[in-house]
Structure formats: structure tokens, C-alpha cells
Design a protein around this motif. Structure first.
Motif, short mmCIF file in Angstrom:
data_model
loop_
_atom_site.label_atom_id
_atom_site.label_comp_id
_atom_site.label_asym_id
_atom_site.label_seq_id
_atom_site.Cartn_x
_atom_site.Cartn_y
_atom_site.Cartn_z
N THR A 273 -10.66 0.23 -7.81
CA THR A 273 -10.42 0.56 -6.41
C THR A 273 -11.31 1.71 -5.94
O THR A 273 -11.37 1.97 -4.74
CB THR A 273 -8.95 0.91 -6.16
N ALA B 293 0.83 -1.20 0.00
CA ALA B 293 0.00 0.00 0.00
C ALA B 293 0.86 1.26 0.00
O ALA B 293 0.51 2.26 -0.63
CB ALA B 293 -0.93 -0.01 1.20
N TYR C 195 -1.67 3.00 4.81
CA TYR C 195 -0.54 2.12 5.11
C TYR C 195 0.14 2.47 6.43
O TYR C 195 0.63 1.58 7.13
CB TYR C 195 0.47 2.10 3.96
N THR D 173 0.70 4.13 -2.86
CA THR D 173 0.45 5.53 -2.50
C THR D 173 1.59 6.43 -2.95
O THR D 173 1.36 7.46 -3.59
CB THR D 173 0.25 5.66 -0.98
N TRP E 187 -5.52 3.90 1.24
CA TRP E 187 -4.78 2.69 1.59
C TRP E 187 -4.36 2.64 3.05
O TRP E 187 -4.14 1.57 3.60
CB TRP E 187 -3.57 2.54 0.66
#
Length: 92
Positions: free
Chosen positions: A46, A33, A53, A37, A51
Motif C-alpha cells: 500500500t 478503510a 475514509y 485506519t 485511506w
């Protein structure tokens, strides 16, 4: 259901047999992720997903700290790791 340990302590709830594997999976997600990003990769279907992360990575760090002894018992949940650790779990 409680789980008595050989050291005399009792852990409430389920044992942490598969927890480290689950945390490694989440850590791999966080790594992928982060790449998605930071490299601004557009994936199909998506729908503008966020995300998160950094949050996923922090969850892994917190959970691993817990498993390795930063918990209310001061006990590592990994056999053979740490000053105080689980040696065996009584059969269910």
C-alpha cells in the motif's frame, strides 16, 4: 442529451440508474478503510496510502442527498421515494 420525465420536468445529462449501487460500493470502501485506519492494520503493497475514509463517507452522504431530492429540481431520482419523484423515464 436531455431526459424528459412523466411529471413534465426534463433532466439534463445521463439518468442515475446505477448511482445508488456505486454509492453503496464507496460506502463499503469507507467502512473497510475506517477499520484499517482505526485498528492500524498494515497491508502489503500500500506504500503508506492515506485511506481518507471520512471524505469518502461524506461524498456518499452528499450524493445520496442529491439522489433523494436535495438537488436544483427538488426531485427524488428514486422511483417511488419522496414527495416528488421520478415515475418513469422516457425511452431512449
Amino acid at each position: 442529451m436531455d431526459f424528459p420525465l412523466a411529471c413534465g420536468k426534463v433532466l439534463p445529462g445521463p439518468p442515475h440508474f446505477y448511482d445508488i449501487g456505486a454509492q453503496l460500493s464507496l460506502l463499503m470502501f469507507a467502512d473497510v478503510a475506517k477499520d484499517i485506519t482505526e485498528k492500524d492494520i498494515n497491508l502489503p503493497n500500500t506504500l503508506g496510502a492515506t485511506w481518507n475514509y471520512k471524505e469518502a463517507r461524506q461524498i456518499v452522504i452528499n450524493r445520496m442527498n442529491y439522489l433523494l431530492g436535495m438537488n436544483r429540481w427538488g426531485l427524488s431520482m428514486v422511483v417511488g421515494v419522496g414527495d416528488k419523484n421520478i415515475t418513469t423515464i422516457a425511452p431512449l
